[in-house]
Design a protein around this motif. Sequence first.
Motif, PDB file in Angstrom:
ATOM      1  N   VAL A 206     -17.009 -72.131  48.330  1.00  0.00           N
ATOM      2  CA  VAL A 206     -18.233 -72.628  47.703  1.00  0.00           C
ATOM      3  C   VAL A 206     -17.959 -74.007  47.120  1.00  0.00           C
ATOM      4  O   VAL A 206     -16.862 -74.287  46.642  1.00  0.00           O
ATOM      5  CB  VAL A 206     -18.743 -71.645  46.624  1.00  0.00           C
ATOM      6  CG1 VAL A 206     -17.757 -71.538  45.464  1.00  0.00           C
ATOM      7  CG2 VAL A 206     -20.124 -72.032  46.125  1.00  0.00           C
ATOM      8  N   CYS A 207     -18.956 -74.879  47.187  1.00  0.00           N
ATOM      9  CA  CYS A 207     -18.864 -76.194  46.559  1.00  0.00           C
ATOM     10  C   CYS A 207     -20.266 -76.619  46.161  1.00  0.00           C
ATOM     11  O   CYS A 207     -21.254 -75.963  46.508  1.00  0.00           O
ATOM     12  CB  CYS A 207     -18.212 -77.225  47.485  1.00  0.00           C
ATOM     13  SG  CYS A 207     -19.106 -77.545  49.032  1.00  0.00           S
ATOM     14  N   ILE A 215     -23.380 -74.985  48.048  1.00  0.00           N
ATOM     15  CA  ILE A 215     -23.104 -74.788  49.472  1.00  0.00           C
ATOM     16  C   ILE A 215     -22.052 -73.690  49.604  1.00  0.00           C
ATOM     17  O   ILE A 215     -21.013 -73.723  48.944  1.00  0.00           O
ATOM     18  CB  ILE A 215     -22.611 -76.086  50.124  1.00  0.00           C
ATOM     19  CG1 ILE A 215     -23.634 -77.211  49.906  1.00  0.00           C
ATOM     20  CG2 ILE A 215     -22.354 -75.881  51.613  1.00  0.00           C
ATOM     21  CD1 ILE A 215     -23.128 -78.588  50.289  1.00  0.00           C
ATOM     22  N   VAL A 216     -22.322 -72.709  50.450  1.00  0.00           N
ATOM     23  CA  VAL A 216     -21.410 -71.568  50.607  1.00  0.00           C
ATOM     24  C   VAL A 216     -21.345 -71.186  52.081  1.00  0.00           C
ATOM     25  O   VAL A 216     -22.311 -71.371  52.820  1.00  0.00           O
ATOM     26  CB  VAL A 216     -21.886 -70.363  49.751  1.00  0.00           C
ATOM     27  CG1 VAL A 216     -23.291 -69.934  50.141  1.00  0.00           C
ATOM     28  CG2 VAL A 216     -20.920 -69.195  49.849  1.00  0.00           C
ATOM     29  N   ASN A 217     -20.189 -70.682  52.503  1.00  0.00           N
ATOM     30  CA  ASN A 217     -20.134 -70.160  53.853  1.00  0.00           C
ATOM     31  C   ASN A 217     -20.013 -68.645  53.829  1.00  0.00           C
ATOM     32  O   ASN A 217     -19.551 -68.049  52.858  1.00  0.00           O
ATOM     33  CB  ASN A 217     -19.021 -70.813  54.691  1.00  0.00           C
ATOM     34  CG  ASN A 217     -17.642 -70.379  54.275  1.00  0.00           C
ATOM     35  OD1 ASN A 217     -17.400 -70.062  53.128  1.00  0.00           O
ATOM     36  ND2 ASN A 217     -16.710 -70.369  55.207  1.00  0.00           N
ATOM     37  N   CYS A 218     -20.488 -68.027  54.892  1.00  0.00           N
ATOM     38  CA  CYS A 218     -20.609 -66.580  54.981  1.00  0.00           C
ATOM     39  C   CYS A 218     -19.680 -66.057  56.064  1.00  0.00           C
ATOM     40  O   CYS A 218     -19.770 -66.475  57.218  1.00  0.00           O
ATOM     41  CB  CYS A 218     -22.058 -66.189  55.263  1.00  0.00           C
ATOM     42  SG  CYS A 218     -22.310 -64.424  55.536  1.00  0.00           S
ATOM     43  N   ALA A 219     -18.819 -65.105  55.694  1.00  0.00           N
ATOM     44  CA  ALA A 219     -17.847 -64.576  56.649  1.00  0.00           C
ATOM     45  C   ALA A 219     -18.501 -63.698  57.703  1.00  0.00           C
ATOM     46  O   ALA A 219     -18.025 -63.627  58.841  1.00  0.00           O
ATOM     47  CB  ALA A 219     -16.770 -63.791  55.908  1.00  0.00           C
ATOM     48  N   THR A 220     -19.596 -63.020  57.367  1.00  0.00           N
ATOM     49  CA  THR A 220     -20.200 -62.087  58.319  1.00  0.00           C
ATOM     50  C   THR A 220     -20.989 -62.797  59.421  1.00  0.00           C
ATOM     51  O   THR A 220     -21.087 -62.293  60.536  1.00  0.00           O
ATOM     52  CB  THR A 220     -21.133 -61.099  57.595  1.00  0.00           C
ATOM     53  OG1 THR A 220     -22.064 -61.830  56.793  1.00  0.00           O
ATOM     54  CG2 THR A 220     -20.336 -60.158  56.720  1.00  0.00           C
ATOM     55  N   GLY A 222     -20.694 -66.452  59.921  1.00  0.00           N
ATOM     56  CA  GLY A 222     -20.108 -67.731  60.295  1.00  0.00           C
ATOM     57  C   GLY A 222     -20.998 -68.907  59.966  1.00  0.00           C
ATOM     58  O   GLY A 222     -20.784 -70.018  60.459  1.00  0.00           O
ATOM     59  N   SER A 223     -21.991 -68.696  59.101  1.00  0.00           N
ATOM     60  CA  SER A 223     -22.930 -69.760  58.756  1.00  0.00           C
ATOM     61  C   SER A 223     -22.524 -70.458  57.473  1.00  0.00           C
ATOM     62  O   SER A 223     -21.777 -69.916  56.650  1.00  0.00           O
ATOM     63  CB  SER A 223     -24.346 -69.189  58.596  1.00  0.00           C
ATOM     64  OG  SER A 223     -24.403 -68.277  57.520  1.00  0.00           O
ATOM     65  N   VAL A 224     -23.033 -71.686  57.304  1.00  0.00           N
ATOM     66  CA  VAL A 224     -22.920 -72.416  56.044  1.00  0.00           C
ATOM     67  C   VAL A 224     -24.336 -72.549  55.491  1.00  0.00           C
ATOM     68  O   VAL A 224     -25.233 -73.046  56.178  1.00  0.00           O
ATOM     69  CB  VAL A 224     -22.282 -73.803  56.243  1.00  0.00           C
ATOM     70  CG1 VAL A 224     -22.226 -74.561  54.916  1.00  0.00           C
ATOM     71  CG2 VAL A 224     -20.872 -73.653  56.823  1.00  0.00           C
ATOM     72  N   GLN A 225     -24.535 -72.095  54.258  1.00  0.00           N
ATOM     73  CA  GLN A 225     -25.861 -72.021  53.659  1.00  0.00           C
ATOM     74  C   GLN A 225     -25.922 -72.907  52.425  1.00  0.00           C
ATOM     75  O   GLN A 225     -24.916 -73.115  51.750  1.00  0.00           O
ATOM     76  CB  GLN A 225     -26.195 -70.574  53.283  1.00  0.00           C
ATOM     77  CG  GLN A 225     -26.049 -69.608  54.442  1.00  0.00           C
ATOM     78  CD  GLN A 225     -26.196 -68.150  54.062  1.00  0.00           C
ATOM     79  OE1 GLN A 225     -26.729 -67.811  53.011  1.00  0.00           O
ATOM     80  NE2 GLN A 225     -25.722 -67.266  54.936  1.00  0.00           N
ATOM     81  N   ILE A 226     -27.120 -73.409  52.110  1.00  0.00           N
ATOM     82  CA  ILE A 226     -27.306 -74.234  50.925  1.00  0.00           C
ATOM     83  C   ILE A 226     -28.447 -73.654  50.094  1.00  0.00           C
ATOM     84  O   ILE A 226     -29.501 -73.286  50.625  1.00  0.00           O
ATOM     85  CB  ILE A 226     -27.568 -75.712  51.303  1.00  0.00           C
ATOM     86  CG1 ILE A 226     -27.656 -76.590  50.050  1.00  0.00           C
ATOM     87  CG2 ILE A 226     -28.780 -75.879  52.194  1.00  0.00           C
ATOM     88  CD1 ILE A 226     -27.610 -78.086  50.343  1.00  0.00           C
ATOM     89  N   ILE A 227     -28.217 -73.542  48.788  1.00  0.00           N
ATOM     90  CA  ILE A 227     -29.214 -73.076  47.840  1.00  0.00           C
ATOM     91  C   ILE A 227     -29.328 -74.102  46.719  1.00  0.00           C
ATOM     92  O   ILE A 227     -28.434 -74.941  46.532  1.00  0.00           O
ATOM     93  CB  ILE A 227     -28.857 -71.691  47.261  1.00  0.00           C
ATOM     94  CG1 ILE A 227     -27.525 -71.742  46.490  1.00  0.00           C
ATOM     95  CG2 ILE A 227     -28.798 -70.660  48.366  1.00  0.00           C
ATOM     96  CD1 ILE A 227     -27.136 -70.429  45.817  1.00  0.00           C
ATOM     97  N   GLY A 251     -12.802 -73.024  54.567  1.00  0.00           N
ATOM     98  CA  GLY A 251     -12.814 -73.872  53.379  1.00  0.00           C
ATOM     99  C   GLY A 251     -13.951 -74.882  53.422  1.00  0.00           C
ATOM    100  O   GLY A 251     -14.372 -75.321  54.490  1.00  0.00           O
ATOM    101  N   LEU A 252     -14.440 -75.247  52.227  1.00  0.00           N
ATOM    102  CA  LEU A 252     -15.515 -76.237  52.092  1.00  0.00           C
ATOM    103  C   LEU A 252     -15.185 -77.202  50.964  1.00  0.00           C
ATOM    104  O   LEU A 252     -14.599 -76.813  49.951  1.00  0.00           O
ATOM    105  CB  LEU A 252     -16.852 -75.570  51.745  1.00  0.00           C
ATOM    106  CG  LEU A 252     -17.536 -74.644  52.738  1.00  0.00           C
ATOM    107  CD1 LEU A 252     -18.779 -74.045  52.089  1.00  0.00           C
ATOM    108  CD2 LEU A 252     -17.909 -75.391  54.008  1.00  0.00           C
ATOM    109  N   ALA A 253     -15.594 -78.456  51.120  1.00  0.00           N
ATOM    110  CA  ALA A 253     -15.504 -79.429  50.033  1.00  0.00           C
ATOM    111  C   ALA A 253     -16.558 -80.497  50.269  1.00  0.00           C
ATOM    112  O   ALA A 253     -16.785 -80.909  51.413  1.00  0.00           O
ATOM    113  CB  ALA A 253     -14.113 -80.060  49.967  1.00  0.00           C
TER     114      ALA A 253
END
Length: 286
Positions: A206-207, A215-220, A222-227, A251-253
């Motif tokens: 998460v970043c 911004i977070v990525n989801c293991a189930t 494989g998406s990157v989502q933004i809230i 990883g995300l940054a």
Amino acid sequence: MLKLLPEVVLEKSIEVPGIKYSTHITILPSDRFCISDDFSTLVLADQSGNLLHTISDVSDKGHGTHTVTSSGDLIYLDNGHNVCRLSSKDKTKNVLFSIKDPWTPWCVYSSPSNGDMLIGMKTAGKQDSKVLRFNSSGKELAVFKQKDSKNNCLFGIPHYITENKNGDVIISDMKTAIVAMTRDGDFRFNYRGPPFRYRRLLARAVCTDALCNIIVNCATTGSVQIIDKDGKFLALLLEPAETGMNLIPYGLAYDTESNLLVIGSQTGNILSVISIYRTKDLVLTK
């Protein structure tokens, strides 16, 4: 107003030697990265992928095991349950403080506003977990609330932690998804995935960006989502199967200097640097 690009743009790919994949990414000053995997390896590299330094005692518990101070020094968790500082000048290691048994630190973040250390931790056997705020000398300042108003546990396995520009502390938890807390440790909201997805978010890295979006990525999936800063779903930034990118995000940054998102892969040592915003529309918040 800020406008997300209709499709993300891959600006460049960076191959980083010395790691098997990219579990966690910290952006350092002077166009450098710090990247770790799950094998106690942490490397410092430049934007061309040149290896600058290697650390071999980073903790293999948790994932968000390193961060950077406002002065540019690397902070990381080692295998001795210590919070360590690596000097940006001579690369010497100094133990700042230790986390005492039965607790094991799983993630750490250095607040750029005041230098406090935010640490998520667990007991052996993963039975209990908590998030604490320390000063840079290791003095405990606050224990975050561990249950919401309905007496539900907020944390199960806190493995990434960061701080938003509005002061909120954002925790990525392997059991409870994304948890947002105030700077004082009060519960704000949790995010378990977009309303149109039947599978619950299994949160990884998460970043936050320059506009306080999360911004977070989801293991189930494989998406990157933004809230947004209040937990409202904004967009799916990346779905590898649709974009054709050869990566499973890990990883995300977010680089607030260049307004680019850096994504590490679960399947190799490639960092993907992408644009998600129209830069000319970006309005930075102070």
